[in-house]
Write a protein that holds these residues in place. Sequence first.
Motif, PDB file in Angstrom:
ATOM      1  N   GLU A 134       0.837  -1.209   0.000  1.00 11.79           N
ATOM      2  CA  GLU A 134       0.000   0.000   0.000  1.00 11.79           C
ATOM      3  C   GLU A 134       0.869   1.255   0.000  1.00 11.79           C
ATOM      4  O   GLU A 134       0.543   2.251  -0.657  1.00 11.79           O
ATOM      5  N   ALA A 135       1.987   1.198   0.742  1.00 12.50           N
ATOM      6  CA  ALA A 135       2.907   2.345   0.772  1.00 12.50           C
ATOM      7  C   ALA A 135       3.510   2.584  -0.606  1.00 12.50           C
ATOM      8  O   ALA A 135       3.663   3.727  -1.049  1.00 12.50           O
ATOM      9  N   LYS A 136       3.848   1.504  -1.310  1.00 15.81           N
ATOM     10  CA  LYS A 136       4.405   1.627  -2.667  1.00 15.81           C
ATOM     11  C   LYS A 136       3.380   2.215  -3.635  1.00 15.81           C
ATOM     12  O   LYS A 136       3.700   3.088  -4.444  1.00 15.81           O
ATOM     13  N   LEU A 137       2.135   1.742  -3.521  1.00  8.98           N
ATOM     14  CA  LEU A 137       1.083   2.268  -4.400  1.00  8.98           C
ATOM     15  C   LEU A 137       0.852   3.754  -4.131  1.00  8.98           C
ATOM     16  O   LEU A 137       0.684   4.553  -5.054  1.00  8.98           O
ATOM     17  N   SER A 138       0.852   4.112  -2.850  1.00  7.75           N
ATOM     18  CA  SER A 138       0.650   5.513  -2.480  1.00  7.75           C
ATOM     19  C   SER A 138       1.795   6.381  -3.008  1.00  7.75           C
ATOM     20  O   SER A 138       1.564   7.459  -3.575  1.00  7.75           O
ATOM     21  N   LYS A 139       3.016   5.871  -2.872  1.00  6.00           N
ATOM     22  CA  LYS A 139       4.183   6.617  -3.357  1.00  6.00           C
ATOM     23  C   LYS A 139       4.137   6.758  -4.878  1.00  6.00           C
ATOM     24  O   LYS A 139       4.440   7.807  -5.442  1.00  6.00           O
ATOM     25  N   ARG A 140       3.716   5.672  -5.543  1.00  5.65           N
ATOM     26  CA  ARG A 140       3.656   5.695  -7.004  1.00  5.65           C
ATOM     27  C   ARG A 140       2.585   6.683  -7.483  1.00  5.65           C
ATOM     28  O   ARG A 140       2.780   7.400  -8.454  1.00  5.65           O
ATOM     29  N   THR A 141       1.472   6.717  -6.750  1.00  5.31           N
ATOM     30  CA  THR A 141       0.394   7.641  -7.121  1.00  5.31           C
ATOM     31  C   THR A 141       0.852   9.091  -6.970  1.00  5.31           C
ATOM     32  O   THR A 141       0.610   9.936  -7.838  1.00  5.31           O
ATOM     33  N   LYS A 142       1.543   9.356  -5.848  1.00  6.85           N
ATOM     34  CA  LYS A 142       2.028  10.720  -5.608  1.00  6.85           C
ATOM     35  C   LYS A 142       3.039  11.141  -6.663  1.00  6.85           C
ATOM     36  O   LYS A 142       2.997  12.249  -7.187  1.00  6.85           O
ATOM     37  N   SER A 143       3.969  10.224  -6.979  1.00  5.77           N
ATOM     38  CA  SER A 143       5.001  10.566  -7.965  1.00  5.77           C
ATOM     39  C   SER A 143       4.380  10.743  -9.354  1.00  5.77           C
ATOM     40  O   SER A 143       4.806  11.588 -10.135  1.00  5.77           O
ATOM     41  N   ALA A 144       3.321   9.950  -9.640  1.00  5.26           N
ATOM     42  CA  ALA A 144       2.646  10.076 -10.935  1.00  5.26           C
ATOM     43  C   ALA A 144       1.925  11.428 -11.024  1.00  5.26           C
ATOM     44  O   ALA A 144       1.981  12.106 -12.058  1.00  5.26           O
ATOM     45  N   ASP A 145       1.259  11.818  -9.916  1.00 10.03           N
ATOM     46  CA  ASP A 145       0.571  13.111  -9.894  1.00 10.03           C
ATOM     47  C   ASP A 145       1.559  14.261 -10.049  1.00 10.03           C
ATOM     48  O   ASP A 145       1.320  15.234 -10.765  1.00 10.03           O
ATOM     49  N   LYS A 146       2.707  14.112  -9.342  1.00 12.66           N
ATOM     50  CA  LYS A 146       3.741  15.149  -9.402  1.00 12.66           C
ATOM     51  C   LYS A 146       4.298  15.274 -10.819  1.00 12.66           C
ATOM     52  O   LYS A 146       4.497  16.360 -11.349  1.00 12.66           O
ATOM     53  N   ALA A 147       4.551  14.104 -11.441  1.00 13.28           N
ATOM     54  CA  ALA A 147       5.107  14.096 -12.794  1.00 13.28           C
ATOM     55  C   ALA A 147       4.118  14.680 -13.795  1.00 13.28           C
ATOM     56  O   ALA A 147       4.489  15.442 -14.687  1.00 13.28           O
ATOM     57  N   SER A 148       2.832  14.330 -13.637  1.00 13.78           N
ATOM     58  CA  SER A 148       1.829  14.839 -14.578  1.00 13.78           C
ATOM     59  C   SER A 148       1.652  16.346 -14.409  1.00 13.78           C
ATOM     60  O   SER A 148       1.344  17.059 -15.348  1.00 13.78           O
ATOM     61  N   GLY A 149       1.875  16.844 -13.167  1.00 16.00           N
ATOM     62  CA  GLY A 149       1.789  18.273 -12.931  1.00 16.00           C
ATOM     63  C   GLY A 149       2.907  19.028 -13.628  1.00 16.00           C
ATOM     64  O   GLY A 149       2.724  20.124 -14.145  1.00 16.00           O
ATOM     65  N   LYS A 150       4.115  18.422 -13.625  1.00 13.97           N
ATOM     66  CA  LYS A 150       5.269  19.081 -14.250  1.00 13.97           C
ATOM     67  C   LYS A 150       5.253  18.916 -15.763  1.00 13.97           C
ATOM     68  O   LYS A 150       5.432  19.851 -16.515  1.00 13.97           O
ATOM     69  N   ASP A 151       5.059  17.665 -16.176  1.00 15.60           N
ATOM     70  CA  ASP A 151       5.137  17.393 -17.613  1.00 15.60           C
ATOM     71  C   ASP A 151       4.310  16.150 -17.898  1.00 15.60           C
ATOM     72  O   ASP A 151       4.652  15.064 -17.484  1.00 15.60           O
ATOM     73  N   ALA A 152       3.209  16.307 -18.589  1.00 21.04           N
ATOM     74  CA  ALA A 152       2.307  15.188 -18.826  1.00 21.04           C
ATOM     75  C   ALA A 152       2.955  14.075 -19.625  1.00 21.04           C
ATOM     76  O   ALA A 152       2.572  12.915 -19.532  1.00 21.04           O
ATOM     77  N   SER A 153       3.937  14.430 -20.458  1.00 21.29           N
ATOM     78  CA  SER A 153       4.570  13.419 -21.298  1.00 21.29           C
ATOM     79  C   SER A 153       5.660  12.634 -20.573  1.00 21.29           C
ATOM     80  O   SER A 153       6.155  11.643 -21.078  1.00 21.29           O
ATOM     81  N   GLU A 154       6.064  13.068 -19.364  1.00 19.11           N
ATOM     82  CA  GLU A 154       7.164  12.397 -18.647  1.00 19.11           C
ATOM     83  C   GLU A 154       6.646  11.132 -17.958  1.00 19.11           C
ATOM     84  O   GLU A 154       5.616  11.156 -17.302  1.00 19.11           O
ATOM     85  N   PRO A 155       7.312   9.992 -18.116  1.00 19.50           N
ATOM     86  CA  PRO A 155       6.839   8.754 -17.483  1.00 19.50           C
ATOM     87  C   PRO A 155       6.867   8.868 -15.967  1.00 19.50           C
ATOM     88  O   PRO A 155       7.778   9.456 -15.395  1.00 19.50           O
ATOM     89  N   ALA A 156       5.890   8.248 -15.311  1.00 20.17           N
ATOM     90  CA  ALA A 156       5.762   8.353 -13.859  1.00 20.17           C
ATOM     91  C   ALA A 156       6.793   7.521 -13.126  1.00 20.17           C
ATOM     92  O   ALA A 156       7.051   7.739 -11.961  1.00 20.17           O
TER      93      ALA A 156
END
Length: 583
Positions: free
Chosen positions: A56-78
């Motif tokens: 669950e911690a990994k999923l939460s971290k992955r979700t946060k990093s994906a949101d952060k990446a999409s905020g900076k650059d939608a084309s950048e892989p999460a």
Amino acid sequence: MAGEDLEDYTIIKEGEAEILMNVKNQVFYNKTQVNNRDLSIAVLRTFVSKRKEEHEAKLSKRTKSADKASGKDASEPAVVEESNGSALDNEKSNIECEVHKKISQVEPCSISEEPMKSAEGNHRGELKPPKVLEALSASGLRSLRYACEVEGIGKVVALDNDKASVEACQKNIKFNGSVAISKVESHLADARVYMLTHPKEFDMVDLDPYGSPSVFLDSAVQSVVDGGMLMCTATDMAVLCGGNGEVCYSKYGSYPLRGKYCHEMALRILLASIESHANRYKRYIVPILSVQMNFYVRVFVRVYTSASAMKNTPLKLSYVYQCIGCDSYHLQPIGRTVSKDSSVRYLPGFGPAVPQECSDCGKKYNMGGPIWSAPIHDQEWVTSILKSVKSMKDRYPAYDRISAVLTTISEELPDVPLFLSLHNLCATLKCTSPSAVIFRSAVINAGYRISGTHVNPLGLKSDAPMDVIWDIMRCWVKNHPVKAQAPDQPGSVILAKEPVLQANFARAVASLSKAQAKKVARFLPNPERHWGPKLRAGRQITSKHISLLGPEAVSEHLNHENSEEPKAKRPKTDDISDPASSS
């Protein structure tokens, strides 16, 4: 099973599982191992919940990093940020528990029964129930208890290379009903071959052989998934404790010493051996719990893959120098690190750790090892396991014993390898012994830490150097004089020196552990006489086995045998040279 067949069997119930035991005892069953099985179930329950938390911690971290990446650059892989985090984590030392946890969060924990699936598919999917392998199952009692008692458990694979054992296991699976039938499967196979042909497939592998596990370790460390658990028992204590040092070296790659701490050294030799096997495949271990109980040692370790973290192995291993004259021992780490800016260099350890002759008594040293000198328990896990055990005490047949052991382990100093024996110190000096409370108070008042050990009721773990320990004993002897000894005796040499430290024997607040202060039982007597390892399955019982089984059990077996067999074919029970009956 037909009704008439049941007359040949005795039903044995342990926990929530039942097995059919043939009256001829063709398949091995050892009731003393109830402690082992209960402890394994307790660890497995905690592993299942911790594994879920990590996922669950990994999923939460992955979700946060994906949101952060999409905020900076939608084309950048999460996944870029995560892979960078993994690289950074892998460069850090894994000696401290906190760093181990970081590595375990980043490195993949098993979330699938199918290792061939892509990582992306596993990350997207839900956490699958853990898959368990019991490599040497015999009657299958352990596998059945895992399936019936551990919530959230997945498939349990029980292996044995004895046809009679597999048939007995299959009968027991059917006898235990639908849950056992749906979860447990039994196979006739060589465990080594099976584990080698199923790499990184099992979330938990249980090795509990009759004797040494050394021949199974290489394949076992390969069959565990990243972040998975390996449970391993060794019952060849005579070998591990120094009875046959050369045999121990050939099996485990380490030379044992016959000090008072030999049982803890056995644990550390086994851990060093598992780490050695794991390193060959760019893997390393993190010990969760290491226990010496009854007549065996049992370790629970997690296995991870990381070429960079594996470099820390020499920092976790040490040679041991044991004085042949007194109780002094010293450790020599194999490796060390030097940090410069952001880089870490790995270098050989400084030496020699000791002079040619003991600085305390003037005698020579024996050298043993290498042993695992890093912590052998994860105190957070131990606390969680103990809490879980206490919350469901009715579900553990051996609750009293395992809770006592876990309580003592929870109070051990985690970063102090091996221990001293107060009685041995006094035997060297030929003096009366101070009480453990007085001695512990003197160590604490000198500014050092001290604790008991689960291995020996009289053992004391302390980070105080040996010269401080001997100074405390010199001060004790000044107040409690001893008879004069020959000047060349180790005790005479030690007492001839004046103490540098003036010991303070005033009662210290921390001289009793919490369990001692509350008078919680920590070391329980054996539940019955002749409590220990029984004969290997299929061995012929003769009168020479009285010391193992007790006179009543042997005479009952022989009388039963005599009543069944014709007189002419009756075996000579006193013939100890009979090769078929040797143990």
